[in-house]
Design a protein around this motif. Structure first.
Motif, PDB file in Angstrom:
ATOM      1  N   SER A   4      -9.364  -1.140  -3.312  1.00  0.00           N
ATOM      2  CA  SER A   4     -10.155  -0.498  -2.251  1.00  0.00           C
ATOM      3  C   SER A   4     -11.533  -1.122  -2.146  1.00  0.00           C
ATOM      4  O   SER A   4     -12.070  -1.287  -1.039  1.00  0.00           O
ATOM      5  CB  SER A   4     -10.283   1.006  -2.522  1.00  0.00           C
ATOM      6  OG  SER A   4      -9.017   1.646  -2.475  1.00  0.00           O
TER       7      SER A   4
ATOM      8  N   VAL B  11       0.840  -1.203   0.000  1.00  0.00           N
ATOM      9  CA  VAL B  11       0.000   0.000   0.000  1.00  0.00           C
ATOM     10  C   VAL B  11       0.872   1.249   0.000  1.00  0.00           C
ATOM     11  O   VAL B  11       0.651   2.189  -0.776  1.00  0.00           O
ATOM     12  CB  VAL B  11      -0.948  -0.001   1.212  1.00  0.00           C
ATOM     13  CG1 VAL B  11      -1.738   1.310   1.273  1.00  0.00           C
ATOM     14  CG2 VAL B  11      -1.904  -1.174   1.149  1.00  0.00           C
TER      15      VAL B  11
ATOM     16  N   TRP C 122      -4.886   2.417   2.984  1.00  0.00           N
ATOM     17  CA  TRP C 122      -4.706   3.470   1.989  1.00  0.00           C
ATOM     18  C   TRP C 122      -5.006   4.844   2.598  1.00  0.00           C
ATOM     19  O   TRP C 122      -4.331   5.833   2.300  1.00  0.00           O
ATOM     20  CB  TRP C 122      -5.609   3.214   0.791  1.00  0.00           C
ATOM     21  CG  TRP C 122      -5.437   4.206  -0.318  1.00  0.00           C
ATOM     22  CD1 TRP C 122      -6.297   5.203  -0.678  1.00  0.00           C
ATOM     23  CD2 TRP C 122      -4.320   4.309  -1.218  1.00  0.00           C
ATOM     24  NE1 TRP C 122      -5.789   5.924  -1.729  1.00  0.00           N
ATOM     25  CE2 TRP C 122      -4.570   5.394  -2.086  1.00  0.00           C
ATOM     26  CE3 TRP C 122      -3.141   3.580  -1.363  1.00  0.00           C
ATOM     27  CZ2 TRP C 122      -3.696   5.771  -3.081  1.00  0.00           C
ATOM     28  CZ3 TRP C 122      -2.244   3.961  -2.360  1.00  0.00           C
ATOM     29  CH2 TRP C 122      -2.528   5.042  -3.203  1.00  0.00           C
TER      30      TRP C 122
ATOM     31  N   ILE D   7      -5.991   1.011  -7.683  1.00  0.00           N
ATOM     32  CA  ILE D   7      -6.338   1.451  -6.332  1.00  0.00           C
ATOM     33  C   ILE D   7      -7.843   1.357  -6.106  1.00  0.00           C
ATOM     34  O   ILE D   7      -8.300   0.932  -5.038  1.00  0.00           O
ATOM     35  CB  ILE D   7      -5.821   2.888  -6.105  1.00  0.00           C
ATOM     36  CG1 ILE D   7      -4.288   2.874  -6.069  1.00  0.00           C
ATOM     37  CG2 ILE D   7      -6.396   3.478  -4.812  1.00  0.00           C
ATOM     38  CD1 ILE D   7      -3.662   4.221  -6.300  1.00  0.00           C
TER      39      ILE D   7
ATOM     40  N   ARG E  27       1.193   4.230  -2.769  1.00  0.00           N
ATOM     41  CA  ARG E  27       0.981   5.639  -2.425  1.00  0.00           C
ATOM     42  C   ARG E  27       2.134   6.487  -2.946  1.00  0.00           C
ATOM     43  O   ARG E  27       1.928   7.586  -3.463  1.00  0.00           O
ATOM     44  CB  ARG E  27       0.838   5.773  -0.913  1.00  0.00           C
ATOM     45  CG  ARG E  27       0.707   7.200  -0.419  1.00  0.00           C
ATOM     46  CD  ARG E  27      -0.552   7.882  -0.905  1.00  0.00           C
ATOM     47  NE  ARG E  27      -1.751   7.412  -0.216  1.00  0.00           N
ATOM     48  CZ  ARG E  27      -2.967   7.911  -0.455  1.00  0.00           C
ATOM     49  NH1 ARG E  27      -3.130   8.861  -1.378  1.00  0.00           N
ATOM     50  NH2 ARG E  27      -4.019   7.446   0.181  1.00  0.00           N
TER      51      ARG E  27
END
Length: 281
Positions: free
Chosen positions: A201, A177, A211, A197, A181
């Motif tokens: 998610s 994660v 996240w 993502i 990012r």
């Protein structure tokens, strides 16, 4: 000037992580309404006005290197987090806009195949760009999977096998994660990153929770513990090497401590011959 939402969310998450005591601020008797540092406290510690710092968090000013360094010190940012903040403030430079190659160039394929211990190349979105035989045996045969499933983050979060293979699955998952990012700061307009993502998610509550923490990391070296059905548990050390001529590919090479039980386990795994490949006699 529109608000820089990724920068605002990142700095708010980093402010929440720093306690007043860590920043050298004496708390009064009034209960705090926010977790961590207030914006006015950060402004005071950095040496700018509250209005300026608010506009800084919103991405509506062009701060000097001195102010960026002051914010980094105040929020106790790691080197990776500081670089991420600078990318969010100033935008990625031209070199990070290149489109990665989906396959390693031939010479890098030769390098991979010449390495006996597990080795693989990660690209943008944590895509598995290439693996050698050792990596396919230790982790999973990514080359045998459809192209859109050759992704380390998707494997970690969506394939139950990854939870069995990694002894410290949560640590590995959180690192994935944080790596994604960081990539968002480098490649903010890559639709593949946004799609990945969004997919993770929606499919993984754990991914969605981590996240939102806005952690950022670039792993250059470290250790990982694997649990393999053929040889049991083993610990590998890894080193990361940027692939020359690219801006988004990293070569990871695994080794084991000489003379250790892990070295013996990895050697058994590398020497193992699948039943279909064994000579008949």
């Amino acid at each position: 000037m529109p608000t820089n939402e990724p920068l605002r969310e990142f700095l708010r998450a980093r402010r929440a992580r720093v306690t007043p005591q860590e920043a050298g601020i004496s708390e009064g008797v009034t209960a705090r309404r926010v977790e961590g540092l207030r914006r006015e406290e950060v402004a005071h510690l950095v040496g700018v006005s509250v209005d300026y710092y608010i506009r800084f968090e919103q991405g509506r000013v062009s701060p000097s290197d001195h102010i960026l360094a002051g914010v980094g010190r105040t929020l106790r940012l790691s080197d990776d987090e500081y670089a991420h903040m600078v990318n969010l403030v100033r935008g990625p430079d031209d070199r990070t806009c290149l489109v990665e190659s989906p396959e390693p160039r031939p010479a890098m394929r030769w390098v991979l195949d010449s390495i006996r211990t597990p080795a693989f190349i990660l690209g943008r979105c944590l895509a598995i760009v290439g693996t050698n035989e050792g990596a396919r045996r230790l982790m999973v045969d990514f080359d045998a999977r459809p192209p859109d499933e050759r992704n380390h983050a998707r494997w970690v979060f969506l394939d139950p096998l990854a939870r069995e293979r990694y002894v410290e699955w949560e640590e590995v998952a959180r690192d994935n994660v944080a790596s994604l990012r960081r990539q968002v700061g480098l490649f903010p307009h890559d639709p593949r990153l946004a799609a990945l993502i969004e997919e993770l998610s929606a499919a993984s509550p754990e991914f969605a929770t981590w996240w939102s923490a806005h952690d950022v990391v670039q792993h250059r070296r470290g250790h990982k513990r694997y649990r393999h059905p053929l040889v049991g548990e083993l610990t590998v050390a890894y080193e990361a090497f940027p692939v020359s001529g690219t801006d988004d590919q990293i070569l990871y090479i695994y080794t084991t401590e000489p003379g250790s039980a892990s070295e013996k386990a990895l050697e058994r795994l590398l020497r193992w011959t699948p039943p279909a490949d064994r000579p008949r006699g």
